[in-house]
Design a protein around this motif. Structure first.
Motif, PDB file in Angstrom:
ATOM      1  N   ILE A  78       8.000  18.296  -9.473  1.00  0.00           N
ATOM      2  CA  ILE A  78       7.464  17.179 -10.252  1.00  0.00           C
ATOM      3  C   ILE A  78       7.404  15.933  -9.373  1.00  0.00           C
ATOM      4  N   TYR A  79       6.227  15.346  -9.275  1.00  0.00           N
ATOM      5  CA  TYR A  79       6.074  14.084  -8.557  1.00  0.00           C
ATOM      6  C   TYR A  79       6.532  12.980  -9.505  1.00  0.00           C
ATOM      7  N   GLY A  80       7.672  12.363  -9.185  1.00  0.00           N
ATOM      8  CA  GLY A  80       8.332  11.470 -10.135  1.00  0.00           C
ATOM      9  C   GLY A  80       8.152   9.992  -9.903  1.00  0.00           C
ATOM     10  N   ILE A  81       7.182   9.606  -9.071  1.00  0.00           N
ATOM     11  CA  ILE A  81       6.949   8.191  -8.776  1.00  0.00           C
ATOM     12  C   ILE A  81       5.705   7.721  -9.517  1.00  0.00           C
ATOM     13  N   ALA A  82       5.768   6.482 -10.024  1.00  0.00           N
ATOM     14  CA  ALA A  82       4.613   5.898 -10.716  1.00  0.00           C
ATOM     15  C   ALA A  82       4.267   4.563 -10.059  1.00  0.00           C
ATOM     16  N   PRO A  83       3.702   4.608  -8.842  1.00  0.00           N
ATOM     17  CA  PRO A  83       3.425   3.372  -8.115  1.00  0.00           C
ATOM     18  C   PRO A  83       2.146   2.686  -8.575  1.00  0.00           C
ATOM     19  N   LYS A  84       2.004   1.430  -8.204  1.00  0.00           N
ATOM     20  CA  LYS A  84       0.791   0.683  -8.533  1.00  0.00           C
ATOM     21  C   LYS A  84      -0.437   1.342  -7.902  1.00  0.00           C
ATOM     22  N   GLU A  85      -0.294   1.788  -6.639  1.00  0.00           N
ATOM     23  CA  GLU A  85      -1.444   2.332  -5.908  1.00  0.00           C
ATOM     24  C   GLU A  85      -1.943   3.635  -6.517  1.00  0.00           C
ATOM     25  N   ALA A  86      -1.008   4.461  -6.988  1.00  0.00           N
ATOM     26  CA  ALA A  86      -1.341   5.709  -7.693  1.00  0.00           C
ATOM     27  C   ALA A  86      -2.091   6.724  -6.832  1.00  0.00           C
ATOM     28  N   PHE A  87      -1.962   6.619  -5.498  1.00  0.00           N
ATOM     29  CA  PHE A  87      -2.574   7.602  -4.617  1.00  0.00           C
ATOM     30  C   PHE A  87      -1.530   8.125  -3.639  1.00  0.00           C
ATOM     31  N   LEU A  88      -1.677   9.373  -3.254  1.00  0.00           N
ATOM     32  CA  LEU A  88      -0.718  10.017  -2.373  1.00  0.00           C
ATOM     33  C   LEU A  88      -0.922   9.601  -0.924  1.00  0.00           C
ATOM     34  N   SER A  89       0.185   9.333  -0.236  1.00  0.00           N
ATOM     35  CA  SER A  89       0.129   9.056   1.195  1.00  0.00           C
ATOM     36  C   SER A  89       0.030  10.379   1.958  1.00  0.00           C
ATOM     37  N   THR A  90      -0.232  10.285   3.251  1.00  0.00           N
ATOM     38  CA  THR A  90      -0.319  11.499   4.073  1.00  0.00           C
ATOM     39  C   THR A  90       0.987  12.269   4.052  1.00  0.00           C
ATOM     40  N   ASN A  91       2.114  11.568   4.183  1.00  0.00           N
ATOM     41  CA  ASN A  91       3.415  12.236   4.147  1.00  0.00           C
ATOM     42  C   ASN A  91       3.681  12.893   2.805  1.00  0.00           C
ATOM     43  N   GLN A  92       3.289  12.225   1.728  1.00  0.00           N
ATOM     44  CA  GLN A  92       3.489  12.805   0.405  1.00  0.00           C
ATOM     45  C   GLN A  92       2.616  14.040   0.204  1.00  0.00           C
ATOM     46  N   ARG A  93       1.423  14.013   0.733  1.00  0.00           N
ATOM     47  CA  ARG A  93       0.555  15.191   0.653  1.00  0.00           C
ATOM     48  C   ARG A  93       1.208  16.374   1.357  1.00  0.00           C
ATOM     49  N   LYS A  94       1.849  16.112   2.491  1.00  0.00           N
ATOM     50  CA  LYS A  94       2.531  17.178   3.224  1.00  0.00           C
ATOM     51  C   LYS A  94       3.664  17.776   2.394  1.00  0.00           C
ATOM     52  N   VAL A  95       4.397  16.916   1.699  1.00  0.00           N
ATOM     53  CA  VAL A  95       5.491  17.397   0.856  1.00  0.00           C
ATOM     54  C   VAL A  95       4.957  18.277  -0.269  1.00  0.00           C
TER      55      VAL A  95
END
Length: 360
Positions: A78-95
């Motif tokens: 489960i991706y548990g972050i709700a940031p303002k940007e609402a888009f995945l970073s490169t590192n998060q995509r890797k995870v």
């Protein structure tokens, strides 16, 4: 049966942007949460971080450590972050890709829909896993326009609104529902955000992902469905953002579609600027109450406090100050419970008190 899940909340567990993870630790009807991933709090207990009470759900450095320590691969990531940007970073995509390779279905609450992403879709197919975009709305033809039928709902509808995002409106709403049920009342919860849906709530929508033309209709429909199928004594509606917030319109849709009969307003006294918008000053509680009552033609019947950055003495003093200033019952639902809120509801809706007494 609850399936096992881990929650990714790198750098944000316990803060405003980690509200999805925070909410799932406090309540989850759908998943058995096994751990949190947040390297900044690795080694700690998630319950102690969040509420000061140990819950034996550990926080790990990364996905590798989590799987090694758990000695099993949970079914869900489960991706548990709700940031303002609402888009995945490169590192998060890797995870997320690593989670897929490990055989985990991915639950995503962002506006960045992974089920529309070719790389994620191809890898999910290769790994035999599923992708769930909680905020992804149905096609417009399946969404509801406002019908006015909400006016036929005679069950008291209480909206938990507030002065900003991520101040605990959902948590207060859920605690109030539980307290009302403990008093013998049938209370229905209407979720309006992705977190309540991930938590497994039966009625609701991720409102901020709905095209504006359908927002009021979707709120209205969720309430009508709950009223029809649950036959509740009272309906509690989760608020989103704030009516005064320059960046969002969700509260207006909740008021228009939900026609609340009363409002409970939540406020963080120590917050100076809006979360994720440091250039926007917080409104005063007085101005928000005036705005809500004018816009909704309903009354604020109680105040709830978010105690972030407040010590016990500050919370007690502020509670008394607000009651003296606004002549409204005031509490912190997490710290003190919901008894004052229940009394306010009984005063505003005497039939609820009678039903509670009869059942008990």
């Amino acid at each position: 049966m609850e399936e096992k899940a881990l929650i990714y909340c790198e750098g944000h567990f316990g803060d405003a942007d980690g509200k999805t993870a925070n909410g799932l630790i406090r309540r989850s009807q759908k998943y058995q949460i096994t751990c949190i991933i947040d390297s900044t709090k690795a080694g700690l207990d998630s319950g102690e971080v969040l509420n000061g009470i140990k819950n034996d759900i550990p926080i790990f450095q990364d996905l590798t450590e989590a799987i090694e320590s758990l000695r099993e691969v949970p079914k869900y990531f489960i991706y548990g972050i709700a940031p303002k940007e609402a888009f995945l970073s490169t590192n998060q995509r890797k995870v997320l890709l690593k989670a897929m390779f490990l055989g985990m279905d991915v639950v995503n609450g962002l506006h960045d829909f992974i089920s529309d992403d070719n790389e994620f879709v191809q890898n999910a197919q290769k790994c035999g896993v599923k992708l769930y975009d909680i905020r992804k709305p149905l096609a417009n033809r399946y969404l509801n326009l406002y019908s006015g039928n909400i006016m036929n709902v005679k069950t008291p509808k209480i909206a938990i609104l507030g002065t900003d995002c991520a101040i605990g409106k959902r948590t207060t709403a859920m605690l109030l529902v539980k307290t009302l049920k403990d008093r013998g009342l049938r209370a229905s919860f209407i979720g309006t955000g992705q977190t309540s849906i991930i938590q497994g709530e039966k009625y609701g929508i991720a409102l901020d992902a709905i095209p504006s033309e359908f927002m009021t209709g979707e709120v209205e429909n969720a309430i009508i469905e709950a009223n029809l199928h649950e036959k509740p004594d009272v309906i509690i509606i989760e608020g989103q953002s704030a009516l005064s917030h320059q960046a969002f319109i969700s509260t207006a849709a909740i008021i228009r579609g939900g026609h609340p009969d009363a409002i409970i307003v939540q406020h963080p006294p120590k917050r100076k600027t809006r979360v994720d918008f440091p250039y926007l000053k917080m409104p005063t509680l007085k101005s928000e109450i005036q705005l809500l009552e004018t816009f909704s033609h309903s009354k604020v019947i109680a105040i709830t406090i978010n105690h972030e950055n407040m010590n016990t003495e500050e919370l007690k003093r502020t509670t008394k100050d607000y009651e003296d200033l606004f002549h409204l019952p005031t509490t912190d639902a997490l710290a003190y419970g919901c008894n004052k809120l229940v009394k306010a509801l009984f005063k505003a809706f005497p039939d609820l008190k009678e039903k509670s007494q009869i059942i008990n």
